[in-house]
Design a protein around this motif. Sequence first.
Motif, PDB file in Angstrom:
ATOM      1  N   GLN A 304      30.542  71.470 -37.034  1.00 42.72           N
ATOM      2  CA  GLN A 304      31.979  71.187 -37.987  1.00 42.72           C
ATOM      3  C   GLN A 304      32.348  71.778 -39.200  1.00 42.72           C
ATOM      4  OE1 GLN A 304      35.135  69.831 -36.311  1.00 42.72           O
ATOM      5  NE2 GLN A 304      35.679  70.427 -38.881  1.00 42.72           N
ATOM      6  N   GLY A 305      31.066  71.367 -40.303  1.00 42.68           N
ATOM      7  CA  GLY A 305      30.868  72.325 -41.575  1.00 42.68           C
ATOM      8  C   GLY A 305      31.353  73.335 -41.471  1.00 42.68           C
ATOM      9  N   LEU A 306      30.335  74.124 -41.198  1.00 36.43           N
ATOM     10  CA  LEU A 306      31.362  75.620 -40.618  1.00 36.43           C
ATOM     11  C   LEU A 306      32.069  75.520 -39.921  1.00 36.43           C
ATOM     12  CD1 LEU A 306      27.235  77.211 -39.317  1.00 36.43           C
ATOM     13  CD2 LEU A 306      28.212  76.961 -42.109  1.00 36.43           C
ATOM     14  N   LYS A 307      32.451  75.516 -39.277  1.00 33.08           N
ATOM     15  CA  LYS A 307      33.729  75.136 -38.662  1.00 33.08           C
ATOM     16  C   LYS A 307      34.693  75.324 -39.769  1.00 33.08           C
ATOM     17  CE  LYS A 307      37.578  74.730 -34.965  1.00 33.08           C
ATOM     18  NZ  LYS A 307      37.280  73.052 -33.549  1.00 33.08           N
ATOM     19  N   VAL A 311      33.602  79.467 -39.620  1.00 35.19           N
ATOM     20  CA  VAL A 311      32.297  80.294 -38.934  1.00 35.19           C
ATOM     21  C   VAL A 311      31.902  79.462 -38.004  1.00 35.19           C
ATOM     22  CG1 VAL A 311      30.189  81.142 -39.246  1.00 35.19           C
ATOM     23  CG2 VAL A 311      31.191  81.412 -41.076  1.00 35.19           C
ATOM     24  N   LEU A 312      31.965  79.982 -36.471  1.00 35.57           N
ATOM     25  CA  LEU A 312      31.268  79.148 -35.245  1.00 35.57           C
ATOM     26  C   LEU A 312      30.487  79.839 -35.254  1.00 35.57           C
ATOM     27  CD1 LEU A 312      34.828  79.557 -33.550  1.00 35.57           C
ATOM     28  CD2 LEU A 312      34.615  78.008 -34.921  1.00 35.57           C
ATOM     29  N   CYS A 313      29.953  78.116 -34.324  1.00 39.21           N
ATOM     30  CA  CYS A 313      28.457  79.011 -33.548  1.00 39.21           C
ATOM     31  C   CYS A 313      27.976  77.561 -32.792  1.00 39.21           C
ATOM     32  CB  CYS A 313      26.980  78.040 -34.691  1.00 39.21           C
ATOM     33  SG  CYS A 313      26.750  76.548 -35.793  1.00 39.21           S
ATOM     34  N   ALA A 332      30.156  91.717 -42.305  1.00 39.32           N
ATOM     35  CA  ALA A 332      30.470  90.670 -43.362  1.00 39.32           C
ATOM     36  C   ALA A 332      30.456  89.857 -42.971  1.00 39.32           C
ATOM     37  CB  ALA A 332      32.635  91.668 -43.035  1.00 39.32           C
ATOM     38  N   ASP A 333      31.236  89.404 -41.546  1.00 36.43           N
ATOM     39  CA  ASP A 333      30.375  87.680 -40.526  1.00 36.43           C
ATOM     40  C   ASP A 333      29.720  87.798 -40.569  1.00 36.43           C
ATOM     41  OD1 ASP A 333      33.112  88.153 -38.818  1.00 36.43           O
ATOM     42  OD2 ASP A 333      32.933  89.076 -38.216  1.00 36.43           O
ATOM     43  N   VAL A 334      28.847  88.414 -41.335  1.00 39.75           N
ATOM     44  CA  VAL A 334      26.784  87.293 -40.640  1.00 39.75           C
ATOM     45  C   VAL A 334      26.555  87.015 -42.194  1.00 39.75           C
ATOM     46  CG1 VAL A 334      24.472  88.637 -41.059  1.00 39.75           C
ATOM     47  CG2 VAL A 334      25.830  89.562 -39.188  1.00 39.75           C
ATOM     48  N   ILE A 338      25.789  83.605 -43.059  1.00 38.73           N
ATOM     49  CA  ILE A 338      24.948  83.303 -44.783  1.00 38.73           C
ATOM     50  C   ILE A 338      25.536  81.852 -45.148  1.00 38.73           C
ATOM     51  CG2 ILE A 338      23.421  83.868 -46.548  1.00 38.73           C
ATOM     52  CD1 ILE A 338      23.527  85.942 -44.240  1.00 38.73           C
ATOM     53  N   ALA A 339      26.535  82.480 -46.079  1.00 39.81           N
ATOM     54  CA  ALA A 339      27.468  81.978 -47.681  1.00 39.81           C
ATOM     55  C   ALA A 339      27.708  80.144 -47.260  1.00 39.81           C
ATOM     56  CB  ALA A 339      28.268  82.540 -48.109  1.00 39.81           C
ATOM     57  N   ALA A 340      28.152  80.034 -45.150  1.00 39.05           N
ATOM     58  CA  ALA A 340      28.539  78.495 -45.377  1.00 39.05           C
ATOM     59  C   ALA A 340      27.055  78.552 -44.765  1.00 39.05           C
ATOM     60  CB  ALA A 340      29.282  79.664 -43.684  1.00 39.05           C
ATOM     61  N   VAL A 341      26.878  78.420 -44.474  1.00 42.57           N
ATOM     62  CA  VAL A 341      25.375  77.179 -43.873  1.00 42.57           C
ATOM     63  C   VAL A 341      24.781  76.931 -45.802  1.00 42.57           C
ATOM     64  CG1 VAL A 341      23.386  77.291 -42.922  1.00 42.57           C
ATOM     65  CG2 VAL A 341      24.713  78.584 -42.032  1.00 42.57           C
ATOM     66  N   ARG A 342      24.562  78.382 -46.188  1.00 46.92           N
ATOM     67  CA  ARG A 342      24.439  77.843 -48.049  1.00 46.92           C
ATOM     68  C   ARG A 342      24.910  76.750 -48.650  1.00 46.92           C
ATOM     69  NH1 ARG A 342      24.225  82.806 -49.255  1.00 46.92           N
ATOM     70  NH2 ARG A 342      21.534  82.630 -49.624  1.00 46.92           N
TER      71      ARG A 342
END
Length: 347
Positions: A304-307, A311-313, A332-334, A338-342
């Motif tokens: 949910q945090g990434l969403k 960013v969807l996983c 750019a999506d990659v 990376i920034a979203a996970v951080r």
Amino acid sequence: MKRALSDFRSDTVTRPTAAMRRAMAEAEVGDDVYREDPTVRRLEEETAERLGLAAALFVPSGTMGNQIALRIHARSGTEVILEARSHIFHFELGGMASLSGLLPRPVVGDRGRLPAAAVQEWIRPEGVDYFPHTSVIAVENTHNYAGGSVIPREGLDEILALARQRNLLVHLDGARLWNAAVAQNVSEASLAAGFDSVMVCFSKGLRAPVGSAVAGSKEFVAEARKVRKLFGGGMRQVGVIAAGALIAIRHERGRLVEDHVRARRLAEALAPMPGITLDPATVETNVVLVTLDAAKMAVPAFIQGLKDEDVLCGAGMANEVRFLTHADVGDADVERAIAAVRKVLGS
């Protein structure tokens, strides 16, 4: 205006290319139940040729292809040996039991690779009245829930040799066999050789909107056509779909290396982050399997945090999260992922 998302949930979320859409709109068609669809016939012929097998049959899904093969190879009440995290075992709704009366015998592998010694232990001895009979070994290459791992030819040869020694049939779930071949710089035929049946998907990685094929001998495919009908998979003017899959196998395979490179870039950036367990060396194709420290963050909260960061996983097993690279996610999506996970991990 709808926000653009970076969608790493699966390599099935890709949109068909403009060339696919044109081919589908202009496809020459006929009634495939009567074997009169020329576009389907071309797809089946080219698929069989790429796999080095005698014939192939177009089917709506990889699950149907796998289940058709098992139905043909084994009689009701017998066992199918497969890897414990395999797609057939976990994600096909118990189809082998409900459709064909088969028992799964899961064996824990090493990153999806079935050790021949462990398989041998579970092949039932003949002449024991209270044991079920072992009929089939099923191999998955690449192995989805082992992180897109590749089964090298030597590993396949060990299983095939054991199967021949014990008079067993062997099915290959090659939903992402294209990725395995590209990663090893070999042909799909070299990885399919020796199997009694092979299933491949056109909608995973290759960008076709729908469809798979199951392949083998001419006798196997003749029987598969009957079982496909039994399972509700007889199709009519389906060349409008097969045309997209033809474009996929002709033009999209060579692009898969880009997905593999982006997956490694993602893995190398995520691996050092606190709360994540990931060895980038295990990322061989387009699947990045991340294990979260449950004490730091639960999988639903992470997703949910990434969403929230666009960013969807997807969820894996236990504390795992999966990212799949594909044609519709670029560099750019990659970097966004990376920034979203951080940010979500606070690292």
